[in-house]
Design a protein around this motif. Sequence first.
Motif, PDB file in Angstrom:
ATOM      1  N   LYS A 188     -23.991 116.728  12.407  1.00  0.00           N
ATOM      2  CA  LYS A 188     -24.122 118.060  13.005  1.00  0.00           C
ATOM      3  C   LYS A 188     -23.384 118.164  14.335  1.00  0.00           C
ATOM      4  O   LYS A 188     -23.108 119.284  14.791  1.00  0.00           O
ATOM      5  CB  LYS A 188     -25.595 118.412  13.198  1.00  0.00           C
ATOM      6  CG  LYS A 188     -26.340 117.532  14.182  1.00  0.00           C
ATOM      7  CD  LYS A 188     -27.803 117.943  14.293  1.00  0.00           C
ATOM      8  CE  LYS A 188     -28.558 117.076  15.305  1.00  0.00           C
ATOM      9  NZ  LYS A 188     -29.985 117.462  15.391  1.00  0.00           N
ATOM     10  N   GLN A 189     -23.042 117.018  14.936  1.00  0.00           N
ATOM     11  CA  GLN A 189     -22.284 117.045  16.188  1.00  0.00           C
ATOM     12  C   GLN A 189     -20.780 117.114  15.948  1.00  0.00           C
ATOM     13  O   GLN A 189     -20.018 117.384  16.876  1.00  0.00           O
ATOM     14  CB  GLN A 189     -22.618 115.821  17.034  1.00  0.00           C
ATOM     15  CG  GLN A 189     -24.037 115.794  17.568  1.00  0.00           C
ATOM     16  CD  GLN A 189     -24.287 114.628  18.512  1.00  0.00           C
ATOM     17  OE1 GLN A 189     -23.355 114.077  19.106  1.00  0.00           O
ATOM     18  NE2 GLN A 189     -25.548 114.253  18.664  1.00  0.00           N
ATOM     19  N   VAL A 190     -20.353 116.842  14.714  1.00  0.00           N
ATOM     20  CA  VAL A 190     -18.917 116.853  14.399  1.00  0.00           C
ATOM     21  C   VAL A 190     -18.660 117.652  13.124  1.00  0.00           C
ATOM     22  O   VAL A 190     -18.017 117.167  12.185  1.00  0.00           O
ATOM     23  CB  VAL A 190     -18.363 115.414  14.266  1.00  0.00           C
ATOM     24  CG1 VAL A 190     -18.271 114.738  15.619  1.00  0.00           C
ATOM     25  CG2 VAL A 190     -19.231 114.584  13.305  1.00  0.00           C
ATOM     26  N   GLY A 219     -21.796 115.320   4.914  1.00  0.00           N
ATOM     27  CA  GLY A 219     -21.788 114.564   6.161  1.00  0.00           C
ATOM     28  C   GLY A 219     -20.782 113.443   6.197  1.00  0.00           C
ATOM     29  O   GLY A 219     -20.828 112.590   7.079  1.00  0.00           O
ATOM     30  N   ARG A 220     -19.849 113.444   5.245  1.00  0.00           N
ATOM     31  CA  ARG A 220     -18.789 112.444   5.211  1.00  0.00           C
ATOM     32  C   ARG A 220     -17.484 113.031   5.737  1.00  0.00           C
ATOM     33  O   ARG A 220     -17.262 114.239   5.641  1.00  0.00           O
ATOM     34  CB  ARG A 220     -18.567 111.928   3.773  1.00  0.00           C
ATOM     35  CG  ARG A 220     -19.691 111.058   3.237  1.00  0.00           C
ATOM     36  CD  ARG A 220     -19.391 110.596   1.821  1.00  0.00           C
ATOM     37  NE  ARG A 220     -18.125 109.881   1.722  1.00  0.00           N
ATOM     38  CZ  ARG A 220     -17.975 108.578   2.001  1.00  0.00           C
ATOM     39  NH1 ARG A 220     -19.000 107.859   2.399  1.00  0.00           N
ATOM     40  NH2 ARG A 220     -16.793 108.013   1.870  1.00  0.00           N
ATOM     41  N   PHE A 221     -16.635 112.176   6.285  1.00  0.00           N
ATOM     42  CA  PHE A 221     -15.319 112.643   6.702  1.00  0.00           C
ATOM     43  C   PHE A 221     -14.591 113.244   5.500  1.00  0.00           C
ATOM     44  O   PHE A 221     -14.721 112.759   4.376  1.00  0.00           O
ATOM     45  CB  PHE A 221     -14.485 111.484   7.261  1.00  0.00           C
ATOM     46  CG  PHE A 221     -14.960 110.974   8.588  1.00  0.00           C
ATOM     47  CD1 PHE A 221     -15.025 111.800   9.694  1.00  0.00           C
ATOM     48  CD2 PHE A 221     -15.336 109.648   8.731  1.00  0.00           C
ATOM     49  CE1 PHE A 221     -15.458 111.327  10.926  1.00  0.00           C
ATOM     50  CE2 PHE A 221     -15.766 109.163   9.945  1.00  0.00           C
ATOM     51  CZ  PHE A 221     -15.838 110.001  11.051  1.00  0.00           C
ATOM     52  N   ARG A 222     -13.807 114.278   5.761  1.00  0.00           N
ATOM     53  CA  ARG A 222     -13.063 114.919   4.691  1.00  0.00           C
ATOM     54  C   ARG A 222     -12.012 113.971   4.120  1.00  0.00           C
ATOM     55  O   ARG A 222     -11.347 113.255   4.856  1.00  0.00           O
ATOM     56  CB  ARG A 222     -12.417 116.202   5.203  1.00  0.00           C
ATOM     57  CG  ARG A 222     -13.452 117.255   5.593  1.00  0.00           C
ATOM     58  CD  ARG A 222     -12.804 118.596   5.888  1.00  0.00           C
ATOM     59  NE  ARG A 222     -13.810 119.634   6.054  1.00  0.00           N
ATOM     60  CZ  ARG A 222     -14.345 119.971   7.227  1.00  0.00           C
ATOM     61  NH1 ARG A 222     -13.956 119.354   8.325  1.00  0.00           N
ATOM     62  NH2 ARG A 222     -15.272 120.914   7.305  1.00  0.00           N
ATOM     63  N   ASP A 223     -11.866 113.980   2.796  1.00  0.00           N
ATOM     64  CA  ASP A 223     -10.931 113.065   2.139  1.00  0.00           C
ATOM     65  C   ASP A 223      -9.487 113.558   2.201  1.00  0.00           C
ATOM     66  O   ASP A 223      -8.559 112.755   2.091  1.00  0.00           O
ATOM     67  CB  ASP A 223     -11.340 112.859   0.682  1.00  0.00           C
ATOM     68  CG  ASP A 223     -12.627 112.059   0.547  1.00  0.00           C
ATOM     69  OD1 ASP A 223     -12.908 111.255   1.451  1.00  0.00           O
ATOM     70  OD2 ASP A 223     -13.345 112.253  -0.455  1.00  0.00           O
TER      71      ASP A 223
END
Length: 264
Positions: free
Chosen positions: A73-75, A83-87
């Motif tokens: 929620k902070q990024v 909640g995972r970095f975008r691929d």
Amino acid sequence: MKRLVVTSDDFGNDVAVNEAVETGHRSGILTAASLMVGAPAAADAVRRAKAMPALGVGLHLVLVDGTPVLPPKQVPGLVDGKGRFRDNMALAGAAMFFLPATRRQLAAEIEAQFAAFAATGLPLDHVNAHKHFHLHPTIAGLIARIGARYGLKAVRAPIEPGAPSLTDPWAKLVRRRFRAHGITVPDAVFGLRWSGAMTADRVREIIERLPDGLSEIYVHPATRDDYPGHGPAYRHRDELAALIDPGVRAAVVAAGARLGSFAA
């Protein structure tokens, strides 16, 4: 003089990787490892690293194909709905470059990963990024600025002699940029052409043709090929076998190469 750093990426990703790092260092030519501070087996990796003081441990900055150290929620500009970095690195990179809010979140996440590494108590040997995402100009600039506060002294620029890549212009720019900050960058890096398939024969051939100056060979060893988070079709066990192969060790001696970490 030929100086050689042999680095395992993805340290901390799984116990199978950590076991391979320990074996490759104690019984082979591995001299460095890049730690994923937010990965599932990071604590196990740190414990092993502290028992191997000659192993140069650096930060493997993860901004793709993983989860942030900060709460999602902070990024929000960096992560997907899970909640995972975008691929999609192209879309993620564009947001990091063009959107001020995403750049602020990116800076906060990079700071958090540097701080998490510092909290381990391990000396910072080097920094690189998962999937070479530090070639992104915004990420590279933040690494240089934030890293200066954490004792950053060495960074990888993936430029492999004899293996032209579309990323070479960016890698050369990153090399110039970091060297302008007084940060050590290898003259040559090996591992792009055969990423995930750095067999004993291939590693031996690289060493036999090793150029003068500082070179880095990076590998992805593990004691299993199918550990959670493994590279698609990666021959992790074969890469571990290459590190401890007697013929590879003999090639290092014959080449007159000095093995060590970046700090060494």
